[in-house]
Design a protein around this motif. Structure first.
Motif, PDB file in Angstrom:
ATOM      1  N   LEU A  72      -1.292  -3.464  11.714  1.00 49.00           N
ATOM      2  CA  LEU A  72      -2.628  -2.850  11.536  1.00 49.00           C
ATOM      3  C   LEU A  72      -2.888  -1.742  10.730  1.00 49.00           C
ATOM      4  CD1 LEU A  72      -3.418  -2.799  15.476  1.00 49.00           C
ATOM      5  CD2 LEU A  72      -4.327  -4.398  13.870  1.00 49.00           C
ATOM      6  N   ILE A  73      -1.462  -0.905  10.616  1.00 48.41           N
ATOM      7  CA  ILE A  73      -1.712   0.120   9.607  1.00 48.41           C
ATOM      8  C   ILE A  73      -0.254   0.195   8.692  1.00 48.41           C
ATOM      9  CG2 ILE A  73      -3.207   1.569  11.061  1.00 48.41           C
ATOM     10  CD1 ILE A  73      -0.726   2.797  12.312  1.00 48.41           C
ATOM     11  N   ASN A  74      -0.407   0.812   7.642  1.00 47.82           N
ATOM     12  CA  ASN A  74       0.947   0.858   6.587  1.00 47.82           C
ATOM     13  C   ASN A  74       1.178   2.394   6.770  1.00 47.82           C
ATOM     14  OD1 ASN A  74       2.672   0.787   4.922  1.00 47.82           O
ATOM     15  ND2 ASN A  74       1.308   0.231   3.124  1.00 47.82           N
ATOM     16  N   THR A  75       2.459   2.309   7.749  1.00 45.57           N
ATOM     17  CA  THR A  75       2.953   3.602   8.057  1.00 45.57           C
ATOM     18  C   THR A  75       4.464   4.027   7.252  1.00 45.57           C
ATOM     19  OG1 THR A  75       4.165   2.363   9.681  1.00 45.57           O
ATOM     20  CG2 THR A  75       2.130   3.612  10.211  1.00 45.57           C
ATOM     21  N   ILE A  76       4.644   3.020   6.257  1.00 47.29           N
ATOM     22  CA  ILE A  76       5.912   3.275   5.646  1.00 47.29           C
ATOM     23  C   ILE A  76       6.501   4.427   4.952  1.00 47.29           C
ATOM     24  CG2 ILE A  76       5.654   2.108   3.772  1.00 47.29           C
ATOM     25  CD1 ILE A  76       8.246   1.352   6.108  1.00 47.29           C
ATOM     26  N   THR A  77       5.273   4.892   4.303  1.00 48.19           N
ATOM     27  CA  THR A  77       5.698   6.183   3.532  1.00 48.19           C
ATOM     28  C   THR A  77       5.839   7.277   4.596  1.00 48.19           C
ATOM     29  OG1 THR A  77       4.085   5.250   1.683  1.00 48.19           O
ATOM     30  CG2 THR A  77       4.435   7.746   1.920  1.00 48.19           C
ATOM     31  N   ASP A  78       4.833   7.465   5.381  1.00 45.46           N
ATOM     32  CA  ASP A  78       5.296   8.716   6.174  1.00 45.46           C
ATOM     33  C   ASP A  78       6.481   8.483   7.315  1.00 45.46           C
ATOM     34  OD1 ASP A  78       3.000   9.902   5.425  1.00 45.46           O
ATOM     35  OD2 ASP A  78       1.564   9.037   6.771  1.00 45.46           O
ATOM     36  N   GLU A 138      11.184  -0.082   0.337  1.00 46.50           N
ATOM     37  CA  GLU A 138      11.696  -1.216   0.458  1.00 46.50           C
ATOM     38  C   GLU A 138      12.768  -1.050   1.662  1.00 46.50           C
ATOM     39  OE1 GLU A 138      10.267  -4.104  -0.080  1.00 46.50           O
ATOM     40  OE2 GLU A 138       8.413  -2.581  -0.947  1.00 46.50           O
ATOM     41  N   ASP A 139      13.538  -0.123   1.558  1.00 45.12           N
ATOM     42  CA  ASP A 139      14.920   0.023   2.397  1.00 45.12           C
ATOM     43  C   ASP A 139      14.286   0.220   3.676  1.00 45.12           C
ATOM     44  OD1 ASP A 139      16.847  -0.280   0.567  1.00 45.12           O
ATOM     45  OD2 ASP A 139      16.440   1.807  -0.108  1.00 45.12           O
ATOM     46  N   TYR A 140      13.282   1.014   3.695  1.00 43.21           N
ATOM     47  CA  TYR A 140      12.575   1.617   4.981  1.00 43.21           C
ATOM     48  C   TYR A 140      12.064   0.535   5.818  1.00 43.21           C
ATOM     49  CZ  TYR A 140      14.242   6.569   4.662  1.00 43.21           C
ATOM     50  OH  TYR A 140      14.846   7.337   4.409  1.00 43.21           O
ATOM     51  N   LYS A 141      11.423  -0.688   5.076  1.00 45.33           N
ATOM     52  CA  LYS A 141      10.767  -1.605   5.639  1.00 45.33           C
ATOM     53  C   LYS A 141      11.801  -2.405   6.380  1.00 45.33           C
ATOM     54  CE  LYS A 141       6.993  -2.061   2.075  1.00 45.33           C
ATOM     55  NZ  LYS A 141       6.473  -2.830   1.333  1.00 45.33           N
ATOM     56  N   ARG A 142      13.082  -2.375   6.025  1.00 43.71           N
ATOM     57  CA  ARG A 142      14.126  -3.181   6.669  1.00 43.71           C
ATOM     58  C   ARG A 142      14.578  -2.405   7.985  1.00 43.71           C
ATOM     59  NH1 ARG A 142      18.513  -2.969   4.419  1.00 43.71           N
ATOM     60  NH2 ARG A 142      17.944  -1.953   2.386  1.00 43.71           N
ATOM     61  N   PHE A 143      14.346  -0.951   7.920  1.00 46.61           N
ATOM     62  CA  PHE A 143      14.906  -0.342   8.853  1.00 46.61           C
ATOM     63  C   PHE A 143      14.181  -0.011  10.082  1.00 46.61           C
ATOM     64  CE2 PHE A 143      17.336   2.798   5.663  1.00 46.61           C
ATOM     65  CZ  PHE A 143      18.290   1.496   5.351  1.00 46.61           C
ATOM     66  N   VAL A 144      12.717  -0.277   9.721  1.00 51.65           N
ATOM     67  CA  VAL A 144      11.802   0.108  11.149  1.00 51.65           C
ATOM     68  C   VAL A 144      11.600  -1.336  12.084  1.00 51.65           C
ATOM     69  CG1 VAL A 144      10.483   1.687   9.802  1.00 51.65           C
ATOM     70  CG2 VAL A 144       9.697  -0.706   9.631  1.00 51.65           C
ATOM     71  N   GLY A 145      11.058  -1.184  13.048  1.00 52.24           N
ATOM     72  CA  GLY A 145      10.797  -2.337  13.923  1.00 52.24           C
ATOM     73  C   GLY A 145      11.643  -2.011  15.467  1.00 52.24           C
ATOM     74  N   ASN A 146      12.368  -1.403  15.436  1.00 54.15           N
ATOM     75  CA  ASN A 146      13.047  -1.223  16.654  1.00 54.15           C
ATOM     76  C   ASN A 146      13.009  -0.098  17.420  1.00 54.15           C
ATOM     77  OD1 ASN A 146      15.181  -3.186  14.870  1.00 54.15           O
ATOM     78  ND2 ASN A 146      14.884  -4.122  17.010  1.00 54.15           N
ATOM     79  N   GLY A 147      12.074   0.839  16.961  1.00 56.20           N
ATOM     80  CA  GLY A 147      11.991   2.196  17.686  1.00 56.20           C
ATOM     81  C   GLY A 147      12.543   3.279  16.706  1.00 56.20           C
ATOM     82  N   MET A 148      12.195   4.422  16.567  1.00 57.48           N
ATOM     83  CA  MET A 148      12.633   5.586  15.969  1.00 57.48           C
ATOM     84  C   MET A 148      13.991   5.841  15.982  1.00 57.48           C
ATOM     85  SD  MET A 148       9.388   8.415  16.398  1.00 57.48           S
ATOM     86  CE  MET A 148       7.863   7.998  15.446  1.00 57.48           C
ATOM     87  N   TRP A 184       1.340  -9.420   4.979  1.00 53.99           N
ATOM     88  CA  TRP A 184       0.960  -8.196   4.281  1.00 53.99           C
ATOM     89  C   TRP A 184       2.053  -6.969   4.792  1.00 53.99           C
ATOM     90  CZ3 TRP A 184      -2.620 -10.736   7.694  1.00 53.99           C
ATOM     91  CH2 TRP A 184      -2.884 -10.017   8.770  1.00 53.99           C
ATOM     92  N   GLY A 185       2.557  -6.950   5.756  1.00 54.04           N
ATOM     93  CA  GLY A 185       3.524  -5.827   6.405  1.00 54.04           C
ATOM     94  C   GLY A 185       4.655  -5.683   5.761  1.00 54.04           C
ATOM     95  N   PHE A 186       5.794  -5.402   6.609  1.00 55.22           N
ATOM     96  CA  PHE A 186       7.143  -4.928   6.047  1.00 55.22           C
ATOM     97  C   PHE A 186       8.077  -5.798   5.871  1.00 55.22           C
ATOM     98  CE2 PHE A 186       6.114  -0.678   8.687  1.00 55.22           C
ATOM     99  CZ  PHE A 186       5.074  -0.402   7.837  1.00 55.22           C
ATOM    100  N   ARG A 187       7.858  -7.206   6.446  1.00 55.89           N
ATOM    101  CA  ARG A 187       8.975  -8.134   6.223  1.00 55.89           C
ATOM    102  C   ARG A 187       8.362  -9.262   5.426  1.00 55.89           C
ATOM    103  NH1 ARG A 187      12.813  -6.828  10.055  1.00 55.89           N
ATOM    104  NH2 ARG A 187      12.751  -4.768  10.026  1.00 55.89           N
ATOM    105  N   SER A 188       9.292 -10.224   5.071  1.00 51.57           N
ATOM    106  CA  SER A 188       8.987 -11.527   4.576  1.00 51.57           C
ATOM    107  C   SER A 188       8.325 -12.674   5.147  1.00 51.57           C
ATOM    108  CB  SER A 188      10.287 -11.830   3.518  1.00 51.57           C
ATOM    109  OG  SER A 188      11.168 -12.613   4.474  1.00 51.57           O
ATOM    110  N   ARG A 189       7.882 -13.572   4.377  1.00 56.40           N
ATOM    111  CA  ARG A 189       7.347 -14.878   5.088  1.00 56.40           C
ATOM    112  C   ARG A 189       8.599 -15.690   5.605  1.00 56.40           C
ATOM    113  NH1 ARG A 189       3.475 -19.034   4.974  1.00 56.40           N
ATOM    114  NH2 ARG A 189       1.846 -17.653   4.182  1.00 56.40           N
ATOM    115  N   GLU A 190       9.675 -15.761   4.802  1.00 55.79           N
ATOM    116  CA  GLU A 190      11.094 -16.273   5.140  1.00 55.79           C
ATOM    117  C   GLU A 190      11.344 -15.663   6.573  1.00 55.79           C
ATOM    118  OE1 GLU A 190       9.785 -16.999   1.261  1.00 55.79           O
ATOM    119  OE2 GLU A 190      10.304 -15.088   1.925  1.00 55.79           O
ATOM    120  N   GLU A 191      11.423 -14.647   6.552  1.00 57.83           N
ATOM    121  CA  GLU A 191      11.825 -13.926   8.050  1.00 57.83           C
ATOM    122  C   GLU A 191      10.961 -14.373   9.225  1.00 57.83           C
ATOM    123  OE1 GLU A 191      11.557  -9.499  10.189  1.00 57.83           O
ATOM    124  OE2 GLU A 191      13.350  -9.856   8.369  1.00 57.83           O
TER     125      GLU A 191
END
Length: 218
Positions: free
Chosen positions: A16-22, A43-53, A191-198
């Motif tokens: 819903l929202i693009n939070t990656i910069t913050d 791009e690194d942080y897009k891989r790091f997020v998803g499992n909580g802070m 349109w989010g943080f991960r790829s179609r392949e994933e």
């Protein structure tokens, strides 16, 4: 599918929202503060997020922190992020319009996120307005984080629906696993943080490339 869907459950960050910069800026603040040897980009942080802070901070420090150190850094991270989480964060283009369309069709909406619930509610209400979503479930004490299905079950119960009434939208492997663990059709968004392949690898039932496609699934 179209005649049976009564509610949609959304992931938040990257859906819903693009939070990656913050999110990344708060990690970079800690890395600079402690002179840690790491240079991460968005791009690194897009891989790091998803499992909580907590997992995000752990990954940013390359898994080098003891449990006590990680807890202390996490507290610092939350303090910084809570002051800056609206600096750059915005809804993806077209999301607000889709939410209005869903509401006009009588579709209930919920958010289930691994973001701390208090932060999630404040961000959502700031960006979308209070009452836009029927339920917001974030990270709580004693509530397992996604991909555990517990948050989804709570959202369904609060809305008065069953899993057969719902679709789940998300952008990551964690989201596709959450949907599968919940027994709900998994809609992957590119349109989010991960790829179609994933998303394909994790067994998304449908993959969409634009928010404008959301209404077509109802």
């Amino acid at each position: 599918m179209k005649t049976e869907i009564k509610c949609i459950i959304f992931d938040l960050d990257g859906t819903l929202i693009n939070t990656i910069t913050d999110l990344g800026n708060s990690c970079n603040y800690l890395i600079d503060k402690y002179s840690f040897d790491a240079k991460w980009n968005e791009e690194d942080y897009k891989r790091f997020v998803g499992n909580g802070m907590k997992k995000l901070v752990e990954r940013a420090f390359k898994g080098t922190l003891s449990e006590d150190e990680l807890d202390r850094r996490l507290a610092e991270y939350k303090e910084h992020y809570n002051k800056h989480y609206l600096d750059n964060t915005l809804p993806y283009n077209g999301i607000k319009e889709q939410l209005e369309i869903l509401k006009s069709k009588g579709i209930k909406t919920a958010i289930v996120t691994n973001k701390a619930e208090e932060s999630a509610i404040h961000i959502v209400e700031s960006l979308f307005g209070k009452g836009t979503f029927d339920v917001i479930i974030g990270q709580r004490d004693n509530l397992p984080v996604k991909p555990a299905p517990d948050g989804v079950y709570i959202a369904l119960e609060e809305m008065g629906f069953t899993k057969s009434d719902a679709l789940y939208f998300g952008d990551s492997n964690v989201d596709m696993q959450t949907a599968k663990n919940s027994g709900i059709k998994a809609i992957g968004v590119t349109w989010g943080f991960r790829s179609r392949e994933e998303l394909e690898k994790e067994g998304a039932d449908v993959i969409i490339d634009s928010p404008s496609e959301i209404e077509k699934l109802i």
